[in-house]
Design a protein around this motif. Sequence first.
Motif, PDB file in Angstrom:
ATOM      1  N   TYR A  78      -3.253  -2.060  -5.391  1.00 44.71           N
ATOM      2  CA  TYR A  78      -3.295  -0.675  -5.844  1.00 44.71           C
ATOM      3  C   TYR A  78      -4.667   0.185  -5.522  1.00 44.71           C
ATOM      4  CZ  TYR A  78       0.766  -1.345  -8.974  1.00 44.71           C
ATOM      5  OH  TYR A  78       2.057  -1.516  -9.208  1.00 44.71           O
ATOM      6  N   LEU A  79      -5.635  -0.817  -5.597  1.00 41.69           N
ATOM      7  CA  LEU A  79      -7.231  -0.423  -5.087  1.00 41.69           C
ATOM      8  C   LEU A  79      -7.062   0.516  -3.802  1.00 41.69           C
ATOM      9  CD1 LEU A  79      -9.018  -3.107  -6.630  1.00 41.69           C
ATOM     10  CD2 LEU A  79      -9.046  -0.804  -7.538  1.00 41.69           C
ATOM     11  N   ARG A  80      -6.409  -0.369  -2.783  1.00 40.81           N
ATOM     12  CA  ARG A  80      -6.322   0.416  -1.479  1.00 40.81           C
ATOM     13  C   ARG A  80      -5.592   1.557  -1.526  1.00 40.81           C
ATOM     14  NH1 ARG A  80      -3.895  -3.881   0.466  1.00 40.81           N
ATOM     15  NH2 ARG A  80      -5.625  -4.815   0.941  1.00 40.81           N
ATOM     16  N   PHE A  81      -4.552   1.607  -2.342  1.00 43.68           N
ATOM     17  CA  PHE A  81      -3.811   3.070  -2.126  1.00 43.68           C
ATOM     18  C   PHE A  81      -4.895   4.046  -2.545  1.00 43.68           C
ATOM     19  CE2 PHE A  81      -1.629   6.105  -4.661  1.00 43.68           C
ATOM     20  CZ  PHE A  81      -0.710   6.558  -3.587  1.00 43.68           C
ATOM     21  N   ASP A 115       0.402   5.647   2.634  1.00 49.34           N
ATOM     22  CA  ASP A 115       1.152   4.308   2.767  1.00 49.34           C
ATOM     23  C   ASP A 115       0.873   3.423   1.412  1.00 49.34           C
ATOM     24  OD1 ASP A 115       2.215   1.677   3.735  1.00 49.34           O
ATOM     25  OD2 ASP A 115       0.490   1.055   4.229  1.00 49.34           O
ATOM     26  N   VAL A 116       2.379   3.071   0.957  1.00 49.61           N
ATOM     27  CA  VAL A 116       2.473   2.664  -0.541  1.00 49.61           C
ATOM     28  C   VAL A 116       2.770   1.178  -0.667  1.00 49.61           C
ATOM     29  CG1 VAL A 116       4.785   2.919  -0.705  1.00 49.61           C
ATOM     30  CG2 VAL A 116       3.356   3.468  -2.842  1.00 49.61           C
ATOM     31  N   SER A 120       3.619   1.301  -5.392  1.00 45.10           N
ATOM     32  CA  SER A 120       4.274   2.421  -5.784  1.00 45.10           C
ATOM     33  C   SER A 120       3.843   2.635  -7.115  1.00 45.10           C
ATOM     34  CB  SER A 120       5.726   2.120  -5.651  1.00 45.10           C
ATOM     35  OG  SER A 120       6.004   0.937  -6.273  1.00 45.10           O
ATOM     36  N   GLY A 121       3.430   1.734  -7.799  1.00 37.42           N
ATOM     37  CA  GLY A 121       3.060   2.061  -9.360  1.00 37.42           C
ATOM     38  C   GLY A 121       1.977   2.751  -9.328  1.00 37.42           C
ATOM     39  N   GLN A 122       0.904   2.587  -8.563  1.00 36.40           N
ATOM     40  CA  GLN A 122      -0.442   3.379  -8.487  1.00 36.40           C
ATOM     41  C   GLN A 122      -0.143   4.696  -8.170  1.00 36.40           C
ATOM     42  OE1 GLN A 122      -4.092   2.238  -9.433  1.00 36.40           O
ATOM     43  NE2 GLN A 122      -3.478   4.095  -9.540  1.00 36.40           N
ATOM     44  N   ARG A 123       0.833   4.880  -7.232  1.00 29.07           N
ATOM     45  CA  ARG A 123       1.197   6.095  -6.861  1.00 29.07           C
ATOM     46  C   ARG A 123       1.977   7.064  -7.963  1.00 29.07           C
ATOM     47  NH1 ARG A 123       5.766   6.380  -2.580  1.00 29.07           N
ATOM     48  NH2 ARG A 123       6.958   5.644  -4.314  1.00 29.07           N
ATOM     49  N   GLU A 124       2.892   6.537  -8.727  1.00 29.29           N
ATOM     50  CA  GLU A 124       3.440   6.991  -9.893  1.00 29.29           C
ATOM     51  C   GLU A 124       2.526   7.387 -10.754  1.00 29.29           C
ATOM     52  OE1 GLU A 124       6.594   8.105  -9.111  1.00 29.29           O
ATOM     53  OE2 GLU A 124       6.289   7.083  -7.207  1.00 29.29           O
ATOM     54  N   ALA A 125       1.689   6.486 -11.323  1.00 26.61           N
ATOM     55  CA  ALA A 125       0.594   6.858 -12.407  1.00 26.61           C
ATOM     56  C   ALA A 125      -0.297   7.884 -11.635  1.00 26.61           C
ATOM     57  CB  ALA A 125      -0.269   5.546 -12.290  1.00 26.61           C
ATOM     58  N   LEU A 126      -0.649   8.012 -10.500  1.00 30.82           N
ATOM     59  CA  LEU A 126      -1.534   9.011  -9.913  1.00 30.82           C
ATOM     60  C   LEU A 126      -0.882  10.489 -10.376  1.00 30.82           C
ATOM     61  CD1 LEU A 126      -4.272   9.875  -8.858  1.00 30.82           C
ATOM     62  CD2 LEU A 126      -3.155   9.624  -6.598  1.00 30.82           C
TER      63      LEU A 126
END
Length: 922
Positions: A78-81, A115-116, A120-126
Amino acid sequence: GPDQGLARRQISLLSAFCDCARQLRSFQVRIPPEYTLRAGFVQHPASDSVPIPPDLDAALDVGIASGGTGFGVSRSDYLRFVLAFTSTFKGLQEARRVEALSDPWAFKELVYTIDVTKASGQREALLHLVFPDSFERIISREAKKNAADRFRRFVEDPDPDQDKLLLQIRRQFEQDPAWHEVEDAHILWVRDDEPSDTSPWGQFIYWAKLFYDRLDFDEEERDYKLEVAESLRLTKDHLFNGDDGWRTELRKAFGPPNNLTDWRSHTPFVEWCSAQPDAAADVLKRFWSAGAGVIESIDRFFSDIPEEAHRGSSLPIASLLLAAVNPTDWPVFRYEPFRIGCKLTGQVASGTDDGGTLYGAALGFWDRLIEEAAKRGLELRDRLDAQSVVWCVTKNEPRPDWSEAQKLAFIAYRTSTPIVEPHELIVPPPATGDIYAFIRSRGYRFPDSLVTDYLLSLATKPLVLLCGISGTGKTKLAQLVAEHVAPPEQVLKIEGEPPAADPGSFVHSVGPSTLNYGVTVPLQDSALFPEFEPNKSVLCRIVAEGFTGSARYYPEGFAATRQARNATFRWRQPERDWIRSVAEKGDYLVVTPQGEGEFVIRLRVVKARRRRVETASAQTAFISVRPDWTDNRSLLGYLNPLTGQYSPTELLRLLLRARRHPDEPHFAILDEMNLAKVEYYFSDFLSAMESGTEMVLHDSADEVTVELDGTQVTVPRRLQIPRNVFFTGTVNVDETTYMFSPKVLDRANVIEFHDVDLRSYAAGATAAGDGHFRLPEGADLAALLKHPGGAYEWAQPSDFAGLSASAKVRLLAIHDRLTRHNLHFGYRVANEVARFMNLVDKHVGPGVEAEALDMQLLQKVLPKLAGNAARLEQPLLELYADVAQADYPAAPDAACDLPRTAAKIGRMREALRAVGYASFVE
C-alpha cells in the motif's frame, strides 16, 4: 481560491500523502541514506521540511473507514503504491495535474496507470478521498462488483464502468421515491449473517471460514488427528523393524482420542490383527510399502483383509491407516460429510463405488475446496484442513458466539436443497496409477523407454518435438500423457427442447437469478399480467404443487419513466427456499398469471433432462496448425480494433488458466506443427520461453476481458509463458511441410518415431515393455514435471555442475570432436542434457547413464547437423568412430553403448552418400 472544490481535492490528496509519511514512522521502510526520517515528515538536507499539521495528523490517526486485514498484511504494498502515485503525479505537467483534480474520471484514469500489485484497496481508498462524491467509500473491488451486479437492474442504461454505474445507482435511488418499497432491500447488500457470494462454492466457503477462523480450530479439529497419525507412524515403524509392539500401538491409535472411525467398524479389524498377527502384518506391510498408488493400495487392502476383519466398508479404516505415511496429504474419509459436501457445493462425485475410486474422488474434492477457498481469501494449509472444514460445515452445530441470524441462516443453508449447476464439474479422481499400464489399457503400443524419454524430456524443458513418418502415434502419445495427468472432465449437459407453454402462460428458464431473486417477465409476455399503476409494487399469491406463498410484483421494475420495462416478481425467503428445493439451473417454470379478484401467479416446475458427457480437460489444448499461419494471432488471438473486443484462442485461454492455477500442469499439443513456418507463428514463444520475456497481446489503455470458464477475466497487455505449460509439437516431413531452423531445434528435445514393428503389430501385441528404462510403478507425473522445491524450473548451470564425472567426460569428448568442425553446441544444450540425465538418475536409476546419454545425443546434438557432403562427411565419419567404436561402414562394436546415436549417424551417412545431403529429420 476561485475553485473551492479543486482546493478541497488538493487538500485531500495532500492528506493521503501525509498519511503515507505517518505510516512510515511506524513501519520499517528503506529510505535513501541522503534522507532523514523525522517525526511527522521526511526531510532532505537540501530542502525545507514540510511538517504534517497537528490537527490533520490527529484526524488521520482516527480515519474514516477500516481497511481490514489488507492494510496490515499488505502494508508495504500500500505504501509503495502511494509513493509510486506521488512520483507519477509530481512528474505531470501543471495543466495535466489540474485536469486530474478537476475531473474524477480523468483522476481515475491516472490512478489506474499505477501498478496495483496487492494494493487495490489503497487505490480505491485514494479515489474516494479525492472525489468522495463520485466514488463510493468502498475499498474492495469485489464489494463494488457485488453492489453493481445486485442493483444494476434498477438503472435504465447501465454504464459499463463499474464506478460510474454505482454513481448511477446512487442517483437513481436518491430520485426514486419507490426505493423504500423494495421487498427485503436489506438483503441485497452484504449481510453479516449470509454470504455475499451466492454461488454454491461461495456459500460453502463463507461458513467454512467462520469455523476455520476461530482461535481453537487447531485444538478442536487438527491436533488430535495428528496425535492419532503419530500413533500410526509408530505402529508402522515397529512393524517394519520386526517389533511385536506394533499391535499395542495399533490398538492405541484406534482408541481415544480417535473419533475418525466408528468403533463398530474398526473393532473387528483391531481384533483380527491381534488374533492373526502374521497375516495382518503381511497386509499392512503391503499397504504401507512405498511405490504403489493410493487408489491401488486401498483396493488391494479391500481384497486382502478377510470378511470378519471389518463390519461394513473398510474405506474409513484404510484411509486412517494412510495417516501413518502422511496425515496432511491423505486425510481420513467419512461417507456422510463427503456426500453432503458434494451436494452443498454442487458437485457430483464420480467415485460412486466403494474403495480407491471413491477415495480418489474425495482427494479431488478436497483439492478443489482448497483452490476455491484461496480465490475467496481462505488459505487452507493442506487436505487435512480441507477435510476438517468439510466436517465442520456438514456435521457441526452453529457456533455459540455467532449471532442468532447467523445460526438460523446456517441451519437453513444446511437443511435446504442447494443449487446444483448443470455444467458444474464432476469431481474427477486424481491421476494415479501406472502410465505404462494406462497406455496399454487404451490399446496403444509404445516402448516403455520411449514413454519415459518423452516424460523426462518434458520435465527437462517444456518443448518437445515428436517427428517421424505419419501414423506412428506421435500425437496419440502426447494426448495420452496429458489425459493421464489431467483426466477428462465429466459434466452434466441439458438436452431436449423446453416445454410448450399452456394457454395464458409463458415458459421461464431457471437460472441463478431465478433461484436467488425471482422471475423477470419478457416484454412480449407482459400482456398476460393485469395492469397496475406504474412504479408501485403489488403483493401476489404464489400457487404451485405442494406450496403456497407470496411474492412482490413490480410492473415496470421501478422505471423512472413510463416507457416499457421488464416486469419482475421477487421471492421472499420462504419462496426462495421452495424454488431451490424443487428446481435447479436449467429447469423450466411454466408461469400462469391470474388476475380475477385476487392476483395469483401459478407456477409449474418442469425438470430438464440431463446426461453426463465427458469433455477434454481444461488443462489441455489441442491446436491444429494451419499452413496459412504467418504470425502469432492464431495462437494468442488479437484485439479487434473495430469492436474493441478481444478474439481469444484456445491456447490463450489455456495460458490464462495456467496463470490462475500455477500448481497444475497444462499441456498444449500443436499437431502438424511444421505445416506452416514455425519461425513465423511461434518465434515469440521461443524467445519468451528462453528468456522469460513477455509476449505482447494488445496495447489498449482500456481493460480488455474475455470469457474463461464462465467468468470474465482480464487479458493483460503483456504475458509471460507460465512455467506450468508444456508444449508438444508433432512433425511429419514431406513435400507439404517446412524444415525446422537451428533456432527451433536448439530449444527442444526432438524425439524420433522411426521404428515400426509391423510383425508384432500383426500378431496382436499391444505391450512393448522393456523393463529397465521406466519410472517407478505409480509415479506421480504431475510431481515429476516439477523440480526440487515444488517449482516448475528449467535447466540451469547447476544441472551441468551436478552431472556425474563419467557422463561429463563423455559429453566433453563429443563436444571437442564437433568443435574441430565448428559444429559444436552451446551452454544451453549442455545444461539441458545434464538436466535430463540427472532426472534419469533420480527417477529411473543409476544403472542407465549410457542409455540416457544416447537419447540426449540423438535428441539434442544430432538434430542440428545438416548440410552437404563437403560439410558433414568427415565429421560424421569421426563421430561414428567415436560412438560406434568401429570405423564406418562396419557395424557398431559390441562395446558400443550408444546404439541409437550410432544407428542414426549411419543413416545420415547413407543419405549423404546417396543424395549428397543429410539432415536429422528423414
